[in-house]
Design a protein around this motif. Structure first.
Motif, PDB file in Angstrom:
ATOM      1  N   LYS A 118      -5.039   0.546   7.216  1.00 39.67           N
ATOM      2  CA  LYS A 118      -5.128  -0.819   6.510  1.00 39.67           C
ATOM      3  C   LYS A 118      -4.052  -1.727   6.796  1.00 39.67           C
ATOM      4  O   LYS A 118      -4.504  -2.988   6.816  1.00 39.67           O
ATOM      5  N   TYR A 119      -3.040  -1.283   7.263  1.00 41.87           N
ATOM      6  CA  TYR A 119      -2.040  -2.247   7.886  1.00 41.87           C
ATOM      7  C   TYR A 119      -2.450  -2.666   9.418  1.00 41.87           C
ATOM      8  O   TYR A 119      -2.306  -4.108   9.359  1.00 41.87           O
TER       9      TYR A 119
ATOM     10  N   GLU B  47       0.813  -1.082  -0.191  1.00 43.68           N
ATOM     11  CA  GLU B  47      -0.106  -0.063  -0.015  1.00 43.68           C
ATOM     12  C   GLU B  47       0.924   1.388  -0.091  1.00 43.68           C
ATOM     13  O   GLU B  47       1.820   1.231   0.491  1.00 43.68           O
TER      14      GLU B  47
ATOM     15  N   VAL C 279      -3.070   4.368   5.261  1.00 42.36           N
ATOM     16  CA  VAL C 279      -2.288   3.234   5.102  1.00 42.36           C
ATOM     17  C   VAL C 279      -2.201   2.362   6.385  1.00 42.36           C
ATOM     18  O   VAL C 279      -1.804   1.386   6.505  1.00 42.36           O
TER      19      VAL C 279
END
Length: 108
Positions: A89-90, A79, A86
């Motif tokens: 999402k991680y 990403e 980011v």
């Protein structure tokens, strides 16, 4: 591993003129006062237009200090984008990964 592209940071006491600085987990060491000084120095460098690449697993620091982030998973780009997006999402990926491991453990 999460790699954050900062437009901002530097270790405490840095007196080098540079266009780009590479910082690896600098905020993982030192006491609270040292970390505070690092944050302050990073913010000043960002205001001064220095480009910084911060390598860190500390999502809070990445979100506070970075404009953009790169998430590298298994050696590949997973990403790239806004640091907060980011990081989220991680984190979601890691939560789902842990849940799958827990489910496998329960079945064993």
């Amino acid at each position: 591993m999460l790699v954050a592209v900062l437009i901002l940071c530097s270790p405490h006491g840095l007196n080098v003129k540079a266009d780009i600085l590479l910082i690896d987990e600098i905020l993982a060491v030192g006491d609270v006062n040292f970390q505070r000084k690092c944050y302050n120095k990073m913010r000043k460098l960002k205001r001064d237009g220095v480009t910084i690449v911060l390598v860190s697993h500390d999502l809070d620091s990445v979100e506070k200090l970075c404009d953009k982030a790169i998430w590298i998973r298994d050696g590949y780009l997973a990403e790239y984008g806004d640091a907060i997006t980011v990081c989220r999402k991680y984190l979601q990926y890691m939560i789902e990964k842990d849940e799958k491991m827990d489910e496998r453990d329960r079945k064993s």
